[in-house]
Design a protein around this motif. Structure first.
Motif, PDB file in Angstrom:
ATOM      1  N   PHE A 252       0.716  -1.075   0.098  1.00 39.82           N
ATOM      2  CA  PHE A 252       0.006  -0.050   0.009  1.00 39.82           C
ATOM      3  C   PHE A 252       0.812   1.281  -0.006  1.00 39.82           C
ATOM      4  O   PHE A 252       0.378   2.381  -0.434  1.00 39.82           O
ATOM      5  N   GLY A 253       1.845   1.153   0.763  1.00 42.14           N
ATOM      6  CA  GLY A 253       2.801   2.503   0.778  1.00 42.14           C
ATOM      7  C   GLY A 253       2.315   3.503   1.364  1.00 42.14           C
ATOM      8  O   GLY A 253       2.772   4.656   0.831  1.00 42.14           O
ATOM      9  N   LEU A 254       1.692   3.436   2.556  1.00 45.88           N
ATOM     10  CA  LEU A 254       0.838   4.397   2.943  1.00 45.88           C
ATOM     11  C   LEU A 254       1.355   4.722   4.282  1.00 45.88           C
ATOM     12  O   LEU A 254       1.549   3.552   5.126  1.00 45.88           O
ATOM     13  N   GLU A 255       1.285   5.861   4.932  1.00 49.38           N
ATOM     14  CA  GLU A 255       1.622   6.161   6.099  1.00 49.38           C
ATOM     15  C   GLU A 255       0.223   6.258   6.966  1.00 49.38           C
ATOM     16  O   GLU A 255      -0.636   6.625   6.433  1.00 49.38           O
ATOM     17  N   LEU A 256       0.271   6.147   8.538  1.00 52.79           N
ATOM     18  CA  LEU A 256      -0.759   6.145   9.431  1.00 52.79           C
ATOM     19  C   LEU A 256      -0.551   6.937  10.535  1.00 52.79           C
ATOM     20  O   LEU A 256       0.757   6.558  11.144  1.00 52.79           O
ATOM     21  N   ASN A 257      -1.402   7.560  11.204  1.00 52.95           N
ATOM     22  CA  ASN A 257      -0.968   8.168  12.158  1.00 52.95           C
ATOM     23  C   ASN A 257      -1.299   7.275  13.616  1.00 52.95           C
ATOM     24  O   ASN A 257      -0.741   7.717  14.691  1.00 52.95           O
ATOM     25  N   ILE A 258      -2.008   6.071  13.272  1.00 50.51           N
ATOM     26  CA  ILE A 258      -2.568   5.412  14.394  1.00 50.51           C
ATOM     27  C   ILE A 258      -1.205   4.597  15.532  1.00 50.51           C
ATOM     28  O   ILE A 258      -0.493   4.287  14.900  1.00 50.51           O
ATOM     29  N   ASP A 259      -1.904   4.843  16.746  1.00 49.03           N
ATOM     30  CA  ASP A 259      -0.814   4.170  17.680  1.00 49.03           C
ATOM     31  C   ASP A 259      -1.571   2.815  18.008  1.00 49.03           C
ATOM     32  O   ASP A 259      -2.413   2.696  18.893  1.00 49.03           O
TER      33      ASP A 259
END
Ligand code: KIV
Ligand code: ZN
Length: 512
Positions: free
Chosen positions: A256-263
């Motif tokens: 997917f090559g995506l960043e997430l903010n989720i902890d």
């Protein structure tokens, strides 16, 4: 195109629309705080125009949450939008989410409006909302079953009016991944100003494909916001599940090559909190948050995992917040140890009085149960929160007798509108007798549509957690009770459901 994926959690709005999952203001606030800890980007806190209770819940969340955007849903009319704006006035970052149906079926049968009228109302609504807040999301309800030419006209027009996010709901869960992904792609390619908005996916799980459809919307369609709920909570078969989408994107970052903010370490605590608050039990084999999600029963798997974890594990249990079932506290643990454990579990109590009340319950439990697990602590905190809610009925004590060949009998003491009362009854079994004993005095006439028991920490020594779902005059409510004695847990759950039945107010359905 940004490589950041926005996680929009709608547990408190679409999730809450699930029959029986309605939550009180305080319950919603507690879950919102957990969602903030989880670092979700947007919390859809409710539908302020649907009831005064929901308005107050959204207002309380808007005032308390600082790190996530707080969003309120509204139909595409000035009154709803004004209510949402008023409820969100105290938010550090506010979003209004306005929607109107665009499929031929919904426009003709539900709204009784022509497509041109719908187009006009959508434009007016977004214009009105943009005068209230800078962050406006627009959803064409039943978007996936809409005529694509008409949808393009509507979406182009609302973007021109200032909509900053365009969400494309598969309201009835009819999509399949490839088609949904291409549907989003087509819209983005055909709408001239599509690059002025962030595209979002919102999938229901009627065919079990909500997560797959959402991922296709992201991968094929280029959407950069996913709308989802904890445990996949939601009407009918639910919504796209937050924990699954987040862990899919994180685990398969190579794809997917995506960043997430989720902890992600707060995922399991959020899952338990939502399950214990709503009474919607998580199935053991549920991905990521089910009790078996990281259990290796077969000898071959166990052997492999012991030699090298990644032989059979693609994620680490601790990364999503699983701690081993360890004994964390006991009879001799003090208030500070209890408070510390709550903090470790990510639970914050609203006041010292709440903490003291929860500690008292903990001591009572520790007198009866030598080993106290994290699950026990979370259950008693939930019980404490439930008892803060308009309590008209409250459990005091229970005696019951059952013997092979005899009809079980129960005698229950509880408070009813502040007065202690005693109910007695026989029944098919001890639980049935106890609930009939309550009903003999309350006379709610409610129909029980669900009764379920779950062992909180997995053994016969654990607390039983009971969910009771009652239905009366079109209302459906859940009550949850936990106790080492499952008959007592059942009585508590039943009284909890009765409390909700008495306090719940009428609300307008978002998709009615
Ligand atoms: O499923 C749906 O269409 C919705 C809208 C209100 C966004 O929940
Ligand atoms: Zn929905």
């Amino acid at each position: 195109m940004t490589d950041q994926l926005i996680i929009f959690d709608t547990t408190l709005r679409d999730g809450e629309q699930s029959p029986g999952a309605s939550m009180t203001r305080d319950e919603k606030l507690r879950i919102a705080r957990q969602l903030e800890r989880l670092k979700v980007d947007v919390i859809e806190a409710g539908f302020p125009a649907s009831s005064n209770g929901d308005f107050e819940a959204v207002q309380a969340i808007a005032n308390a949450i600082k790190d996530s955007t707080v969003c309120g849903l509204s139909r595409a009319n000035d009154r709803d939008i004004s209510r949402a704006a008023d409820a969100l006035a105290g938010a550090a970052r506010a979003r209004i989410h306005t929607f109107i149906a665009t499929s031929p079926l919904h426009m003709e049968k539900k709204l009784r409006m022509t497509p041109e009228q719908v187009l006009e109302q959508a434009k007016l609504a977004v214009r009105f909302a943009r005068n209230k807040v800078a962050d406006v999301e627009f959803s064409p309800e039943d978007g996936y079953r809409s005529d694509v030419d008409f949808l393009c006209r509507v979406l182009e027009a609302v973007i021109a009016e200032g909509a900053t996010t365009i969400n494309v709901p598969d309201t009835v869960g009819y999509a399949v991944p490839e088609l949904y992904g291409h549907f989003i792609k087509t819209l983005r390619e055909r709408i001239p100003n599509s690059d002025k908005a962030i595209w979002s996916v919102h999938c229901h799980n009627d065919l079990g494909m909500a997560v797959a459809n959402s991922l296709a919307g992201v991968k094929i369609g280029g959407a950069r916001q996913v709308e989802c709920t904890i445990n996949g909570l939601g009407e009918r078969a639910g919504n796209c599940s937050l924990e699954e989408i987040v862990m899919a994107v994180k685990t398969r970052k190579d794809y997917f090559g995506l960043e997430l903010n989720i902890d992600t370490q707060h995922i399991v605590a959020a899952s338990r909190m939502v399950s214990q608050t709503t009474g919607f039990v998580v199935q053991p084999n549920k991905a990521v948050v089910g009790a078996n999600a990281f259990a290796h029963a077969s000898g071959i798997h166990q052997d492999g995992v012991l030699k090298a974890r990644d032989t059979y594990e693609i994620m680490r249990a601790e990364d999503v917040g699983w701690t081993a079932n360890k004994i964390v506290l006991g009879k001799l643990s003090g208030r500070n140890a209890f408070k510390q454990r709550l903090q470790d579990l990510g639970v914050s109590m609203d006041s010292e009085a709440d903490l003291n009340a929860a500690f008292l319950r903990f001591k009572e439990l520790a007198d009866r149960k030598a080993e106290i697990f994290d699950e026990d602590i979370l259950a008693l905190v939930s019980a404490e929160q439930q008892s803060n809610v308009d309590e008209q009925f409250s459990f005091v004590s229970l005696a019951q007798h059952s013997e092979t060949g005899e009809q079980p009998k129960a005698r229950i003491v509880f408070t009813m509108h502040g007065k202690e009362v005693v109910g007695e009854s026989g029944g098919n079994g001890p639980v049935d007798a106890s609930l009939k004993a309550i009903e003999s005095l309350v006379k709610s006439g409610a129909e029980m549509v669900l009764y379920s028991v779950n062992a909180i920490s997995g053994s016969t020594e654990s607390q039983g957690e009971v969910t009771v779902r009652l239905q009366n005059a079109g209302r459906v409510v859940n009550g949850v009770g936990a106790d080492p004695d499952i008959v007592v847990a059942s009585a508590k759950a039943y009284l909890g459901a009765l409390n909700k039945l008495h306090s719940q107010t009428e609300r307008v359905a978002a998709q009615g």
